[in-house]
Design an enzyme around this catalytic site. Structure first.
Site, short mmCIF file in Angstrom:
data_model
loop_
_atom_site.label_atom_id
_atom_site.label_comp_id
_atom_site.label_asym_id
_atom_site.label_seq_id
_atom_site.Cartn_x
_atom_site.Cartn_y
_atom_site.Cartn_z
N GLU A 1 0.82 -1.20 0.00
CA GLU A 1 0.00 0.00 0.00
C GLU A 1 0.86 1.26 0.00
OE1 GLU A 1 -3.21 -2.17 2.85
OE2 GLU A 1 -2.64 -0.11 3.28
N CYS B 1 -2.79 -3.81 14.55
CA CYS B 1 -2.35 -3.35 13.23
C CYS B 1 -2.68 -4.39 12.16
CB CYS B 1 -0.85 -3.08 13.27
SG CYS B 1 -0.14 -2.79 11.64
N CYS C 1 4.56 -7.55 7.98
CA CYS C 1 5.46 -7.08 9.05
C CYS C 1 5.61 -8.18 10.07
CB CYS C 1 4.88 -5.82 9.71
SG CYS C 1 5.97 -5.14 10.99
N CYS D 1 2.19 -6.15 16.08
CA CYS D 1 1.38 -5.27 16.94
C CYS D 1 -0.09 -5.70 16.81
CB CYS D 1 1.55 -3.81 16.55
SG CYS D 1 3.29 -3.31 16.59
N CYS E 1 -2.90 1.54 8.16
CA CYS E 1 -1.79 0.73 7.68
C CYS E 1 -2.21 -0.72 7.43
CB CYS E 1 -0.72 0.90 8.75
SG CYS E 1 0.31 -0.40 9.20
N CYS F 1 2.74 8.29 1.80
CA CYS F 1 3.01 7.33 2.87
C CYS F 1 3.39 6.02 2.20
CB CYS F 1 1.76 7.17 3.73
SG CYS F 1 1.93 5.91 5.01
N1 SAH Z 1 6.13 -0.08 11.63
C1 SAH Z 1 6.21 1.30 11.89
C2 SAH Z 1 5.60 2.17 10.82
C3 SAH Z 1 4.30 1.71 10.21
S1 SAH Z 1 2.87 1.85 11.21
C4 SAH Z 1 5.62 1.63 13.24
O1 SAH Z 1 4.97 0.76 13.82
O2 SAH Z 1 5.84 2.71 13.73
C5 SAH Z 1 2.60 3.62 11.35
C6 SAH Z 1 1.82 4.00 12.58
O3 SAH Z 1 0.44 3.55 12.48
C7 SAH Z 1 2.37 3.40 13.87
O4 SAH Z 1 2.43 4.36 14.88
C8 SAH Z 1 1.34 2.34 14.19
O5 SAH Z 1 1.32 2.02 15.54
C9 SAH Z 1 0.06 2.99 13.72
N2 SAH Z 1 -1.03 2.05 13.49
C10 SAH Z 1 -0.97 0.79 13.02
N3 SAH Z 1 -2.19 0.23 12.97
C11 SAH Z 1 -3.04 1.16 13.42
C12 SAH Z 1 -4.45 1.17 13.62
N4 SAH Z 1 -5.20 0.11 13.33
N5 SAH Z 1 -5.01 2.29 14.11
C13 SAH Z 1 -4.24 3.37 14.39
N6 SAH Z 1 -2.92 3.42 14.23
C14 SAH Z 1 -2.31 2.32 13.76
FE1 SF4 Z 2 4.55 -3.61 12.00
FE2 SF4 Z 2 2.11 -2.61 12.17
FE3 SF4 Z 2 3.58 -2.89 14.37
FE4 SF4 Z 2 4.23 -1.02 12.57
S1 SF4 Z 2 2.36 -1.11 13.79
S2 SF4 Z 2 5.61 -2.47 13.58
S3 SF4 Z 2 3.64 -2.07 10.67
S4 SF4 Z 2 2.85 -4.56 13.08
#
Ligand code: SAH
Ligand code: SF4
Length: 364
Positions: free
Chosen positions: A97, A124, A117, A121, A353, A110
């Site tokens: 994406e 995510c 990944c 998390c 994301c 972005c």
């Molecule tokens: N992997 C990196 C960058 C990609 S995610 C990181 O984790 O920082 C970019 C941001 O989006 C991160 O702060 C992540 O925690 C947030 N993010 C991911 N999934 C999300 C969701 N479902 N709702 C809100 N923020 C989210």
């Molecule tokens: Fe990976 Fe999503 Fe966690 Fe960022 S927020 S490190 S993209 S799992």
């Protein structure tokens, strides 16, 4: 360069490397400038369009190189018109994406750094998919070029130039799919290419890298004094709460992460943006705000609050606006800590994301 890596993706090399490649091919490196112009100023979408290059160079390019343009698999606009999301297809048919955002008068791409990944998390969509592979530097650069080219095309259409439709790509954020510091070398090489002032010219203040908190990567960024903005995804202010949301916190605990952030700010003199996904009842109360305020005391910090984008694999709900505002007040009044609440623009097009890739997988 070509003998070890196979065909050369032109988006994967710096201007210096391009010059060296021309020399290696027995050609005059002076033509690198014209070729670079085709790549990053004219944003050519095929080698065939590069008609002004000398025939010998065109022959070499068609034999030994390629232009790693990414095809669009799906393209969607948010209803507010501020966000366009692309699902792009890679050569091996994987999808990533890339999002074009037009907030606050600035045009930002972005971009993704990996397919999936490995960090897991829980909230995510990309984390829920798991890890498939790293992106190459050329695939990262190609995403920025894709957005820059789309802006250029839009500007040439009859109804385009309203203030909202700025024509030039101004910023890149590495906040799409994947963990950029888990793919350090390719990401840094891509950034070197994006920064070239004869190309996309995205300087230090225009590139932001967001990390989940890969401690060795943060220390390496500091040591190498990389010119970029750093964002660290914090989400919780205690080790136990953070580990429940961000499993890799077990590998890189909160105290080590904060020590690395302190070192980074001391060495580079740069402010770090701390990201905090606001989840109702989990991490959005005034007590949580006080905990993060105390954690960041004395650091050069700004907090970016992001209300949760709901995903299929996680039951949490986004915080109410009132909770977000109360959180900000605690940070400002009690800790003199600046914060922003990122608008959830594009939520109707699954612009969180990893979410469009999930939608496509779920589609029949
Ligand atoms: N992997 C990196 C960058 C990609 S995610 C990181 O984790 O920082 C970019 C941001 O989006 C991160 O702060 C992540 O925690 C947030 N993010 C991911 N999934 C999300 C969701 N479902 N709702 C809100 N923020 C989210
Ligand atoms: Fe990976 Fe999503 Fe966690 Fe960022 S927020 S490190 S993209 S799992």
């Amino acid at each position: 360069m070509t003998d070890t890596l196979g065909p050369l993706n032109l988006y994967a090399i710096t201007r210096d490397q391009l010059r060296a490649q021309l020399v290696q091919w027995g050609l005059n490196p002076i033509h690198a400038g014209r070729l670079w112009n085709y790549l990053y100023i004219e944003l050519a979408s095929s080698l065939d369009a590069m008609v002004e290059l000398p025939p010998k160079l065109r022959a070499r390019l068609s034999d030994e190189a390629f232009l790693g343009v990414l095809d669009t698999s799906i393209e969607t606009d948010s209803s507010d018109g501020f966000t366009r999301k692309y699902l792009l297809r890679l050569a091996d048919n994987e999808r990533i994406e890339t999002v074009l955002m037009r907030y606050t008068g600035r045009v930002t791409a972005c971009v993704s750094s990996q397919v999936g990944c490995a960090m897991g998390c829980v909230f995510c969509a990309t984390g829920q998919m798991g890890y498939t592979r790293h992106l190459t530097a050329g695939e990262i650069v190609a995403q920025a070029v894709h957005v820059a080219r789309a802006l250029k095309h839009a500007a040439t259409m009859a109804d385009a130039p309203t203030p909202r439709h700025a024509t030039r790509l101004r910023n890149v954020v590495l906040m799409g799919m994947g963990e950029p510091l888990h793919n350090y070398d390719a990401v840094m090489h891509a950034i070197d290419i994006l920064r070239d002032d004869a190309g996309l010219a995205l300087g230090a203040e225009r590139i932001t890298l967001s990390t989940v908190g890969v401690v060795p990567g943060i220390l390496r960024l500091a040591q190498e004094r990389r010119p970029l903005n750093l964002a660290v995804s914090l989400h919780a202010a205690t080790q136990a709460e953070r580990a429940a949301l961000v499993p890799v916190a077990k590998k890189w605990p909160l105290d080590e992460l904060m020590a690395a952030c302190r070192t980074y700010s001391e060495v580079t003199g740069r402010r770090i943006f701390y990201e905090w996904t606001l989840i109702e009842g989990k991490n959005d109360t005034p007590a949580h705000a006080r905990a993060v305020g105390a954690l960041l005391r004395g650091l050069n910090a700004q907090v970016n609050l992001i209300p949760l984008n709901p995903t299929a694999g996680y039951l949490g709900t986004p915080s109410q606006n009132t909770a977000a505002r109360a959180f900000q007040h605690v940070l400002a009044d009690e800790f003199k800590l600046a914060s922003t609440v990122r608008q959830r623009r594009g939520i109707d097009i699954a612009a969180g994301c990893g979410q469009l890739a999930v939608v496509e997988r779920l589609a029949p």
